[in-house]
Design an enzyme around this catalytic site. Structure first.
Site, PDB file in Angstrom:
ATOM      1  CG  ASP A  35      30.155  20.314  76.743  1.00 33.94           C
ATOM      2  OD1 ASP A  35      31.212  20.570  77.358  1.00 33.94           O
ATOM      3  OD2 ASP A  35      29.670  19.172  76.689  1.00 33.94           O
TER       4      ASP A  35
ATOM      5  CE  LYS B  89      33.202  17.629  76.175  1.00 38.90           C
ATOM      6  NZ  LYS B  89      33.095  17.076  77.530  1.00 38.90           N
TER       7      LYS B  89
ATOM      8  CG  ASN C  45      31.010  17.758  72.730  1.00 33.47           C
ATOM      9  OD1 ASN C  45      30.885  16.538  72.800  1.00 33.47           O
ATOM     10  ND2 ASN C  45      30.704  18.554  73.737  1.00 33.47           N
TER      11      ASN C  45
ATOM     12  CG  ASP D  19      26.873  16.274  73.977  1.00 37.00           C
ATOM     13  OD1 ASP D  19      25.706  16.508  74.361  1.00 37.00           O
ATOM     14  OD2 ASP D  19      27.730  15.746  74.701  1.00 37.00           O
TER      15      ASP D  19
ATOM     16  CB  THR E 144      35.092  20.900  79.466  1.00 38.93           C
ATOM     17  OG1 THR E 144      34.150  19.968  78.930  1.00 38.93           O
ATOM     18  CG2 THR E 144      36.413  20.200  79.723  1.00 38.93           C
TER      19      THR E 144
END
Length: 235
Positions: free
Chosen positions: A78, A80, A83, A96, A113
């Site tokens: 994840d 991005k 984060n 996260d 995402t």
């Protein structure tokens, strides 16, 4: 409990507590309330800021975070900008662990995402830690260009662009040269062809020409001054 997510929360806690890296937000303790579960996490009070020197500083932190996670067989899944957090000194921290997972071999859950999806995740063909390095390619592009390489208003259009590959993406002039080469080598369609998945691992990124003058030892030890120090109003 209504959505049956108890195991997901336990998994997030277990993965987070395995991590012990200055490039990953620390989990200090967990608590049970009458209605809620609580995670006591390390505070990071800054925010991202962009230019090439900043992008390099932040990408290097993600390289170190992924190296730590992958050494423990954890896939993050994840990555991005949301984060990535900065401390009050401007040092980068990955946060996260909601989608992170301990994996030996392949896993088949489609998650994350869309802008950061790898082709093998879209195809539900099973993925390994190579998806993290693919997301590093997208992050590097976004930090430099101000937008992700495969962006679109609709997920299906994003997936089509992802499957066409990075060679179909127009790179802005400020990304021509060595940074374009790094992004393209991280973004290879075949997982085994991505730069850190080849012999040499994450060291291949460290030795890349974009990091030619980057002092990795100073950086790893926390002794490199950050290019941007956030203005923190208070704890």
């Amino acid at each position: 409990m209504k959505s049956g997510m108890q195991q997901n929360v336990l998994n997030e806690k277990n993965v987070q507590i395995m991590c012990d890296s200055p490039f990953i937000i620390k989990l200090y303790e967990t608590y049970n309330g009458t209605q809620s579960l609580y995670f006591l996490l390390e505070p990071a009070l800054g925010g991202l800021f962009g230019k090439e020197g900043h992008a390099k500083f932040y990408v290097a932190g993600v390289v170190n975070a992924f190296e730590h996670l992958h050494g423990k067989k954890i896939i993050f899944r994840d990555l991005k900008p949301e984060n990535l957090l900065l401390t009050e000194l401007g040092h980068i921290k990955l946060t996260d662990m909601g989608l992170a997972k301990v994996v030996v071999g392949k896993t088949y859950t489609t998650c994350g995402t869309p802008d950061y999806f790898a082709p093998e995740m879209i195809a539900s063909a099973g993925h390994t830690m190579a998806v993290d390095w693919r997301s590093e390619c997208v992050l590097s592009f976004e930090l430099m260009a101000g937008h992700p390489p495969f962006e679109s208003a609709h997920p299906m259009q994003i997936y089509q662009k992802v499957n066409k590959g990075i060679t179909k993406v127009n790179f802005p002039n400020k990304m021509k040269g060595v940074v374009e080469d790094l992004v393209k080598n991280l973004c290879k369609k075949e997982p085994a062809d991505r730069l850190p998945m080849r012999k040499g691992g994450a060291g291949n990124v460290r030795k890349h020409a974009w990091f030619n003058t980057f002092e990795w030892e100073k950086y790893d030890n926390g002794n490199m001054p950050s290019p941007y120090k956030p203005q923190v109003r208070g704890a």
